[in-house]
Every structure is written in structure tokens, then in C-alpha cells.
Enzyme design. Structure first.
Site, PDB file in Angstrom:
ATOM      1  CE  LYS A  12       0.847   1.187   4.480  1.00  0.00           C
ATOM      2  NZ  LYS A  12       1.709   2.337   4.815  1.00  0.00           N
ATOM      3  CG  ASP A 137       0.082   0.214   8.668  1.00  0.00           C
ATOM      4  OD1 ASP A 137      -0.678   1.132   9.039  1.00  0.00           O
ATOM      5  OD2 ASP A 137       1.207   0.405   8.178  1.00  0.00           O
TER       6      ASP A 137
END
Length: 272
Positions: A12, A137
Site C-alpha cells: 500500500k 496497519d
């Protein structure tokens, strides 16, 4: 019950990230927009001999004995009562410590894989709780898997310490990554950021709240005002990162910045 499961774990980028002062519990509240990119690790997960062990093979790098896989499997076994051992083989493409969330993404894909492997059919709420127990995360990547599916683009507005994930319309972006070749540990990056926050040198993004971030995300890339709070304090100590951002823009990127706590730099190209 399946004999083995193969899963893709995407990287990401943080297209914008505000990080606020350290909380009493040691975590930081954040606000930002994350999106997955096509770069990914590949996991192969299978049942192994033994009881309660998570055996990890990662040929391209040495992992500590206690890692995101072992933490995830321990939490999964406590929740489900599973007694078997598993083996996970990791084909690592996402650079470690690059601000791309590789370890967190691996953990999310691993949790979903063992749920499939053992046919435990956990509710998505349980998967999210497991994800958060492993790292801040990890919930973003779990939402990407549960809401979009493996291999699909996923974008979200993320708050709290990472546990609040609200999907945004995904965008097809031409994202290119550069590794400046300098190591940046997450601990160092947060320490430098905390110093900058203490000196009131961090301005954060000029907007707040989901509607404002979503409106910015929908703009033409060249009009984005996104800021990564980590970039200034980290790039001030590593000129190679600042140089990589300048080179991305010089090569025609409509938007370029450092991802997360670094050191990977991304550029978004719009074909002009």
C-alpha cells in the site's frame, strides 16, 4: 478442509497521512488515505506436523523467531481452539521497512488463509479484531481482502491508530516506486516526527474529516494537496529521499511523496 492455500498480499501507499501527538498508551492517532498497489508478496500456507506451531520459510530474508505470522497464528489458535501446526512460505517482493506495509499485508493475508485452511468461517468482525491484535496497519489490509477481494484495488480513509477503516471509491492509478537505498526504521521515524511535533513544525494536512479527505481523493491527481507528516523530518535526515521525490516529479509524476515512515518514494503518473 483444504490441504494448502496460496494468497497474494499487496503493498500500500499512504497518499496523505497526518500523525498526531503520542497518546498515553504509546500509540499515535492518524488520519489519512491509503490505497493498495499492484506490488505484492505471495504466501503459500499448509498444515504441518506438530501442534500449535507456525513455521515460516522466507528465503529472501531472515525473520525473527517471533514475527507477524507467529503472532497472528497464536491469536487465531486462542480464538478458535485450533491445535494443528502450519507452515507458511513467503515469496517476498515488497521491500522490508519501506513504508509499504509488507509485513502487515502478509499478516492479513495469512489470517484469511488459515481461516480458509481450517474452514473456521470467522465473521469479518473477528478477522478485524485479529488483525488489530497483530499491528496497526493490518486492519486496512484485512478490510481490503474482505471488502474488495484478493487482487482488487482498495482505497480507504483510515483513522484512530489504524483500526477505523472506511472504504473510498478505488482509482486506477499508474503508481511507480523508487527505493532510495537508505534504511529508515519505524522507531526512528516516529522519534523524529515526535520531535518535530513538539517544536510545532508539523502542520498536518489542510483538511480533516472523511468528507474532506474523500473530496481531495476524488480530485485530479495534479491538484492533490496531500501531505505525509513523516516526509519532512525523515527527508531532512536522508537527502536521498528528498532527491528521489524531486526525480519523480522531474520525470513527469503528477504527484510524488514518501510512503508511510519511508523510505520508499512513490510517483503517480497521469500520462501527460
Amino acid at each position: 478442509m483444504a490441504d494448502s492455500v496460496v494468497a497474494l498480499a499487496p503493498a500500500k501507499i499512504n497518499v496523505g497521512l497526518s500523525v498526531f501527538p503520542r497518546r498515553a498508551d504509546g500509540y499515535h492517532d492518524i488520519e489519512g488515505v491509503f490505497t493498495t498497489v499492484s506490488l505484492h508478496d505471495t504466501l503459500s500456507v499448509s498444515i504441518a506436523d506438530g501442534e500449535g506451531e507456525c513455521l515460516v520459510d522466507c528465503p529472501s530474508m531472515v525473520l525473527p523467531a517471533q514475527n507477524t505470522f507467529t503472532a497472528a497464528y497464536k491469536a487465531f489458535c486462542v480464538l478458535t481452539g485450533i491445535k494443528s501446526s502450519v507452515r507458511v512460505t513467503v515469496d517476498k517482493r515488497i521491500p522490508s521497512g519501506g513504508g509499504l506495509g509488507g509485513g502487515s499485508s502478509d499478516a492479513a493475508s495469512f489470517i484469511q488463509s488459515i481461516d480458509r485452511l481450517f474452514c473456521t468461517h470467522l465473521l469479518s468482525s473477528c478477522l478485524y479484531e485479529l488483525a488489530l491484535s497483530v499491528g496497526s496497519d493490518v486492519p486496512f489490509f484485512m478490510h481490503a481482502l474482505c471488502e474488495a477481494g484478493e487482487g482488487k484495488n482498495y482505497a480507504a480513509y483510515v483513522t484512530g491508530r489504524g483500526e477505523n477503516v472506511e472504504a473510498l471509491p478505488p482509482r486506477e492509478l499508474d503508481v511507480r516506486l523508487a527505493l532510495p537505498g537508505v534504511p529508515v526504521s519505524t522507531r526512528e521515524a516516529y522519534a523524529w516526527l515526535d520531535e518535530a511535533i513538539g517544536r510545532k513544525e508539523i502542520r498536518h494536512n489542510a483538511f480533516s474529516g472523511k468528507e474532506a479527505w474523500a473530496a481531495e481523493w476524488k480530485k485530479d491527481v495534479g491538484d492533490w494537496r496531500f501531505v505525509n507528516d513523516f516526509t519532512a523530518p525523515v527527508a531532512a535526515r536522508h537527502e536521498a529521499i528528498a532527491a528521489a521525490i524531486r526525480e519523480m516529479k522531474g520525470a513527469g509524476a503528477s504527484f510524488a511523496d514518501m510512503s508511510g515512515s519511508g523510505s520508499t518514494v512513490f510517483g503517480i503518473f497521469c500520462g501527460q
